[in-house]
Write a protein that holds these residues in place. Structure first.
Motif, PDB file in Angstrom:
ATOM      1  N   ASP A  88       0.822  -1.218   0.000  1.00  0.00           N
ATOM      2  CA  ASP A  88       0.000   0.000   0.000  1.00  0.00           C
ATOM      3  C   ASP A  88       0.854   1.267   0.000  1.00  0.00           C
ATOM      4  O   ASP A  88       0.451   2.297  -0.515  1.00  0.00           O
ATOM      5  N   LEU A  89       2.052   1.172   0.598  1.00  0.00           N
ATOM      6  CA  LEU A  89       2.923   2.339   0.674  1.00  0.00           C
ATOM      7  C   LEU A  89       3.895   2.423  -0.497  1.00  0.00           C
ATOM      8  O   LEU A  89       4.736   3.325  -0.563  1.00  0.00           O
ATOM      9  N   GLY A  90       3.821   1.455  -1.401  1.00  0.00           N
ATOM     10  CA  GLY A  90       4.735   1.482  -2.550  1.00  0.00           C
ATOM     11  C   GLY A  90       6.138   1.007  -2.230  1.00  0.00           C
ATOM     12  O   GLY A  90       7.066   1.212  -3.006  1.00  0.00           O
ATOM     13  N   ILE A  91       6.318   0.385  -1.070  1.00  0.00           N
ATOM     14  CA  ILE A  91       7.640  -0.110  -0.678  1.00  0.00           C
ATOM     15  C   ILE A  91       7.878  -1.494  -1.274  1.00  0.00           C
ATOM     16  O   ILE A  91       8.985  -1.837  -1.673  1.00  0.00           O
ATOM     17  N   ILE A  92       6.830  -2.288  -1.326  1.00  0.00           N
ATOM     18  CA  ILE A  92       6.914  -3.644  -1.891  1.00  0.00           C
ATOM     19  C   ILE A  92       6.121  -3.624  -3.205  1.00  0.00           C
ATOM     20  O   ILE A  92       5.058  -2.998  -3.280  1.00  0.00           O
ATOM     21  N   PRO A  93       6.654  -4.282  -4.250  1.00  0.00           N
ATOM     22  CA  PRO A  93       6.034  -4.173  -5.582  1.00  0.00           C
ATOM     23  C   PRO A  93       4.539  -4.516  -5.598  1.00  0.00           C
ATOM     24  O   PRO A  93       4.108  -5.498  -4.990  1.00  0.00           O
ATOM     25  N   GLU A  94       3.803  -3.703  -6.317  1.00  0.00           N
ATOM     26  CA  GLU A  94       2.363  -3.857  -6.491  1.00  0.00           C
ATOM     27  C   GLU A  94       1.990  -5.262  -6.978  1.00  0.00           C
ATOM     28  O   GLU A  94       0.922  -5.791  -6.640  1.00  0.00           O
ATOM     29  N   ALA A  95       2.892  -5.862  -7.743  1.00  0.00           N
ATOM     30  CA  ALA A  95       2.619  -7.180  -8.327  1.00  0.00           C
ATOM     31  C   ALA A  95       2.286  -8.227  -7.269  1.00  0.00           C
ATOM     32  O   ALA A  95       1.617  -9.225  -7.544  1.00  0.00           O
ATOM     33  N   ALA A  96       2.720  -7.995  -6.038  1.00  0.00           N
ATOM     34  CA  ALA A  96       2.490  -8.989  -4.989  1.00  0.00           C
ATOM     35  C   ALA A  96       1.094  -8.877  -4.380  1.00  0.00           C
ATOM     36  O   ALA A  96       0.661  -9.755  -3.635  1.00  0.00           O
ATOM     37  N   ARG A  97       0.349  -7.812  -4.705  1.00  0.00           N
ATOM     38  CA  ARG A  97      -0.896  -7.532  -4.002  1.00  0.00           C
ATOM     39  C   ARG A  97      -1.893  -8.691  -4.042  1.00  0.00           C
ATOM     40  O   ARG A  97      -2.373  -9.157  -3.012  1.00  0.00           O
ATOM     41  N   VAL A  98      -2.207  -9.159  -5.245  1.00  0.00           N
ATOM     42  CA  VAL A  98      -3.235 -10.198  -5.374  1.00  0.00           C
ATOM     43  C   VAL A  98      -2.842 -11.438  -4.564  1.00  0.00           C
ATOM     44  O   VAL A  98      -3.661 -12.003  -3.827  1.00  0.00           O
ATOM     45  N   ASN A  99      -1.581 -11.831  -4.683  1.00  0.00           N
ATOM     46  CA  ASN A  99      -1.150 -13.037  -3.976  1.00  0.00           C
ATOM     47  C   ASN A  99      -1.180 -12.876  -2.460  1.00  0.00           C
ATOM     48  O   ASN A  99      -1.513 -13.811  -1.731  1.00  0.00           O
TER      49      ASN A  99
END
Lengths: 347, 347
Positions: B295-306
């Motif tokens: 949510d803070l853009g620290i970890i890649p967005e690609a991981a969100r769904v998983n």
């Protein structure tokens, strides 16, 4: 030439050696003094200068191999680099005047001039190989003796500033990585048994320093009344036993609680690959876990070289050198974590 | 059809919604009872059977959309799956007899038959969207009312087993992820202020359950004397404030201690990608960190769904279903860690 020396790590930190699942390095140190000049702590400025000049002359016959460095000419951080690469003792850089370090290109041989003794010859070999280190030390010793006149007594042997070194003047030591014994809480027991055998246990940077990352320096205490070979052989046989104890604990851990072990070691790897701030102590602890993981085949072998290098790269002086600036603790923790991530990402 | 329902996660767990940096889901639950039949805790077997049959008939008009499931016909693990997917309450599966669950294919609508009331209609929407959940619930309510005769009093409104539900019979709740407020130790303060406003705070699985992974269910307490819309709007405005508080804490953390925050969140990611054993509580804690990192853009967005899926996949019942066996805690911890690693490796 000095820059090259400072920029690169000692060869033994990267090379593989015997039993290097447990043994990191083997070191021989010979204490020598020049005849007719008081020991450094009793010598005056002229006498100390004389020692430096005499030894500088002696090594100049091999100026392509041996590089003399006046400690006074090094920056505070460069001095610390020498300590953190184990090229000299922490005590050696405390008083820089009239002190000289002579190093070979591979950084496997170093001479400390005017530390506790006029001359200390140190050789380091990778893994468990005191014999090789002793051969190298003797070779340097013989070469220097061609032009130097050592203080030697027919009865006592080599005379040294501290009585514990009198005789052969030798100290042999092996740096062992003992995470298994630490994990099953046997480390104190094993180490105190060694003390009773006249064996010294020290931390990462020698006398009076703490053990970090489960790394211990095991060395002989008695130098009088035995030949160099006897002393080295004695330490070799003691270390062989410790190595076997460590290996058998590891085997038992792999048999009885493999998953818990994998969990711990892999978690450490995970933290190293992702942390953004890390102090030296934690880094050494986690790298110790990862080295064990590699040795046990839990973590890919490909990481070995980088992890071995990291054991040095994370140290304050080297970090400050790499990033070209003095750093406060927060900055060091930041750059340390970054160095680790970059190094492991390239695996 | 039942297998499909059990194998898949509810749609709202994967979809994105309004304010889903903080709001996970919005839920409406309507309590309804059939006229002339005692509440479930007072009803006899025939009366309970009658309730089940009546409601089964009512939904059979949309048999392609609504799937009725007798709790008795589910295995213990399948029952737990229903709870862990938030399709019914933990209390609902405690006594399986004469209890039926009706679920739509998307698992966004579920009817609990013979829990505390004859009928509880529940709808869940992703993110912060009580309006949508309320529209759906009203739609289902209207559809059922075409054939069902509800117990209704002109003065009091809908009559329910527990007096706190009398009136509209509505309970609106929003599941909020509040790691920022937890991190700066403001969570208790904020939540106790809400309690004084007549707002209920509960853990992950509703009444009497613990908050895990900094996830809280915020719901209205009063149902009498207000319209459904008023109640939903009241909760919406309270939640909007909490969401803004959480966002402003996050912003402050990013401004004042970004590196420490990154360090913590990335370390959690590192542990998730490498651990070999992990219990639910730790997994939720670490996934909570990683969700915040995304949510803070620290970890890649690609991981969100998983990561969103993992919040469910790590739960005991779902793990046991995926691996097709009952497992003891050690086995669950092992398979949980494996599921997490595989899911994150595919990012």
């Amino acid at each position: 030439m000095l820059q090259n020396l400072i920029n690169s790590l000692p060869e033994w930190t990267k090379a593989s050696g015997e039993a290097d699942d447990v043994a990191i390095s083997s070191r021989i140190r010979l204490a020598r003094n020049l005849k007719g000049i008081p020991f450094p702590n009793k010598a005056n400025d002229q006498q100390l200068t004389k020692v430096v000049e005499t030894i500088e002359n002696a090594v100049s016959r091999q100026s392509d191999l041996m590089i003399p460095i006046k400690i006074e000419n090094l920056s505070a951080n460069q001095r610390l680099i020498m300590v953190e690469k184990h090229l000299c003792s922490p005590q050696f850089i405390e008083k820089p005047h009239y002190r000289m370090l002579v190093i070979n290109k591979e950084q496997t041989i170093s001479l400390m001039v005017n530390e506790e003794d006029h001359l200390r010859i140190q050789t380091i070999s990778p893994g468990f190989n005191l014999e090789n280190a002793l051969n190298q030390a003797n070779h340097v010793d013989d070469f220097l003796e061609e032009t130097l006149d050592y203080s030697f007594d027919e009865t006592c042997g080599f005379l040294t500033s501290c009585p514990t070194n009198v005789g052969t003047g030798i100290r042999a030591s092996v740096m062992l990585h003992l995470p298994g014994l630490a994990m099953v809480d046997q480390i104190k027991q094993v180490l105190s048994a060694l003390t009773q055998l006249g064996i010294n246990i020290r931390g990462l940077y020698g006398e009076g320093t703490e053990s970090l990352g489960n790394i211990y320096q095991i060395s002989n205490q008695v130098t009088l009344g035995h030949s160099e070979e006897e002393l080295a052989n004695n330490l070799t046989s003691v270390c062989r036993q410790v190595i076997e104890q460590e290996r058998s604990v590891r085997k038992a851990l792999m048999k009885d609680s493999r998953l818990q072990l994998e969990d711990r070691l892999c978690r450490s790897y995970g933290l190293l690959t992702q942390a953004r701030l890390m102090n030296t102590q934690e880094a050494l602890k986690l790298l110790s876990d990862v080295k064990l993981g590699i040795d046990l085949g839990i973590i890919p072998e490909a990481a070995r070289v980088n992890v071995k290098e990291l054991l040095f790269l994370i140290r304050t002086s080297i970090l400050q050198h790499i990033y070209g600036k003095e750093m406060n603790q927060f900055e060091r923790d930041y750059h340390r974590a970054m160095t680790i991530r970059e190094k492991l990402a390239s695996v």
